[in-house]
Design an enzyme around this catalytic site. Structure first.
Site, mmCIF file in Angstrom:
data_model
loop_
_atom_site.group_PDB
_atom_site.id
_atom_site.type_symbol
_atom_site.label_atom_id
_atom_site.label_comp_id
_atom_site.label_asym_id
_atom_site.label_seq_id
_atom_site.Cartn_x
_atom_site.Cartn_y
_atom_site.Cartn_z
ATOM 1 N N CYS A 1 12.989 -3.304 4.161
ATOM 2 C CA CYS A 1 12.636 -4.282 3.122
ATOM 3 C C CYS A 1 13.511 -4.068 1.878
ATOM 4 O O CYS A 1 13.396 -3.049 1.196
ATOM 5 C CB CYS A 1 11.167 -4.133 2.756
ATOM 6 S SG CYS A 1 10.719 -5.086 1.301
ATOM 7 N N CYS B 1 13.048 -12.816 1.943
ATOM 8 C CA CYS B 1 12.551 -13.445 0.710
ATOM 9 C C CYS B 1 13.657 -14.212 -0.011
ATOM 10 O O CYS B 1 13.385 -15.084 -0.825
ATOM 11 C CB CYS B 1 11.892 -12.413 -0.208
ATOM 12 S SG CYS B 1 12.873 -10.935 -0.511
ATOM 13 N N CYS C 1 0.838 -1.198 0.000
ATOM 14 C CA CYS C 1 0.000 0.000 0.000
ATOM 15 C C CYS C 1 0.869 1.244 0.000
ATOM 16 O O CYS C 1 2.069 1.174 0.278
ATOM 17 C CB CYS C 1 -0.869 0.050 1.258
ATOM 18 S SG CYS C 1 -1.946 -1.377 1.426
ATOM 19 N N GLY D 1 -0.278 0.488 -5.050
ATOM 20 C CA GLY D 1 -1.552 -0.202 -4.879
ATOM 21 C C GLY D 1 -2.577 0.330 -5.839
ATOM 22 O O GLY D 1 -2.748 1.547 -5.945
#
Ligand code: AMP
Length: 458
Positions: A237, A437, A2, A28
């Site tokens: 991230c 990840c 988002c 988003g």
């Protein structure tokens, strides 16, 4: 994933929020919403769809006040429904509160269950709603203390903007998974997921909201508090840098475009190819392909042209029109590709289906060889902190070797950037990123995560 945006103390708060959301549309595309306030009344418009289609002049005129927050949504928890769209606005016994959230809470289900047992009635299936219930439940008289109490209980990734009667409050989880930045515009302040939104509205970028910080903006000025936590290590991230953020943003203190170019340069050093052309998968592979081309000396060419105006298609493709989906988006330039050895650059392979279609498309256009180079390590593990990656089973790299993936995508060779190469590109000397990840090392451990991984590994 988002995007969130907020304005405090500006006569055109809703208009600025609209522009901010427009710049954050890449984060988003399912729904968009704005809640504004003049300190007495609240005005809200939330709808499924894209920002430009939703916020027409008549709607923006109704969103009055000098404060506003906005949200664009791509669902990672909760279905893609209007009831799950944000900002989430409630009127509880202490007054109004609106919240816009980017990230994923990993203990949402447990907290929701506990709250429901105590009598809370949920209106949505969004994880963000638990934060509102925890705030409402708190006995503290100060909104900041209530927010602190709530955020102490939630675990996972959250960048948040709250709107109360007289305050705009921004908060970033103690790990700092998702970005959140502060800017200044005239006498007011703006908060955004990314700095590209500040460029559009000509706001000055001041700084990032720090991990674990609660930033309060009101008539008195601007001041900081902290989310109670045992100060974990930063876990920014890495996928924001690789794929998610816009290349014209500064994320976690780094220029995204230059960083992606550098990933391409390191990729060229790690895996050179004897080829005629470097071709990006547009748009995601472009900066890395420029870097690869610069480093290798192999000319850069746009061998694939992207149509930016695709919406939903209503025509069912006939059997004879193969790879219809990807053809709507990309077209191969036969005159550029014919009889050429191509280095094809993309930022990541998730399921592998896109790469397979693109490699086939290049070959059908006459490319002699296609050597795929990926500017990130192989995506082996799902994200629980807000990036929409599928379960382990669906991630091609979790169950296939590089050579098996190469065969599947029909490339002549395939190479992924090494994790060390990636760390070198982001100058990782303080251990401040989340690479879960790629390496499965999840900074926020939680039984549900481990359970889901177990279930999906086998
Ligand atoms: P796939 O066919 O699943 O391998 O798709 C790979 C493509 O999806 C690459 O071009 C990536 O740029 C893009 N991509 C990577 N991560 C995401 C994500 N979370 N959401 C949407 N697209 C993504």
């Amino acid at each position: 994933m988002c995007g969130i945006f907020g304005v405090f103390s500006h006569p055109e708060a809703a208009n600025l929020t609209y522009l901010g959301l427009h710049a954050l549309q890449h984060r988003g595309q399912e729904s968009a919403g704005i809640v504004s306030s003049d300190g007495e009344e609240y005005y809200s418009h939330i709808q499924m769809g894209h920002v430009v289609d939703i916020f027409k002049k008549e709607i923006l005129e109704k969103l009055k006040g000098h404060m506003a927050i906005g949200h664009v949504r791509y669902s990672t928890t909760g279905s893609s429904l209007l009831q799950n769209a944000q900002p989430f606005l409630v009127n509880y016994f202490r007054g109004y509160l609106a919240i816009a959230h980017n990230g994923n809470l990993v203990n949402y289900e447990t907290l929701k269950e506990e709250l429901e047992k105590e009598g809370s009635i949920f209106q949505s299936t969004m994880d963000s709603e638990v934060i509102v219930h925890l705030i409402a439940k708190s006995n503290s008289n100060s909104i900041i203390e209530r927010i602190k109490e709530a955020l102490y209980q939630v675990k996972g990734a959250y960048s948040l903007i709250f709107l109360t009667e007289n305050k705009l409050i921004a908060a970033r989880d103690p790990y700092g998974f998702r970005p959140l930045v502060l800017g200044k515009i005239k006498d007011g302040y703006v908060v955004s997921s990314e700095t590209c939104a500040f460029d559009l509205i000509e706001a000055e970028f001041i700084r990032e909201i720090n991990p674990g910080e609660i930033l309060i903006i009101d008539r008195e000025g601007i001041y900081s508090d902290r989310i109670p936590s045992d100060k974990p290590r930063n876990s920014f991230c890495i996928f924001e840098h690789i794929y998610f953020a816009r290349p014209d943003s500064i994320v976690f203190g780094k220029n995204v475009y230059l960083l992606r170019k550098n990933l391409g340069k390191i990729l060229a050093q790690e895996s050179p190819v004897d080829a005629d052309l470097v071709v990006p998968v547009p748009d995601s592979g472009i900066p890395a392909a420029i870097g690869y081309s610069e480093e290798s000396g192999i000319p850069f060419e746009l061998g694939l042209i992207r149509n930016h105006y695709i919406g939903r298609t209503f025509i069912e493709p006939k059997q004879s029109i193969r790879h219809f989906g990807v053809k709507l988006k990309l077209n191969a330039l036969k005159d550029v590709l014919k009889n050429k050895k191509i280095v094809l650059i993309d930022d990541s392979i998730v399921r592998g289906t896109t790469s397979r279609k693109i490699v086939k498309m290049l070959k059908a256009a006459g490319a002699k060889e296609v050597h795929m180079r990926i500017s990130s390590p192989s995506t082996n593990y799902p994200c629980f902190y807000g990036i929409d990656t599928p379960t382990r089973r669906e991630l091609i790299a979790s169950s296939h070797t590089v050579d098996e993936i190469r065969k599947y995508i029909t490339a002549d060779s395939l190479y992924y950037l090494s994790l060390d190469g990636l760390k070198k590109a982001v100058k990782e000397d303080k251990n401040c990123y989340c690479y879960a990840c790629f390496d499965g090392d999840y900074p926020v451990k939680f039984p549900k995560i481990l359970k889901k991984l177990e279930l999906t590994i086998f």
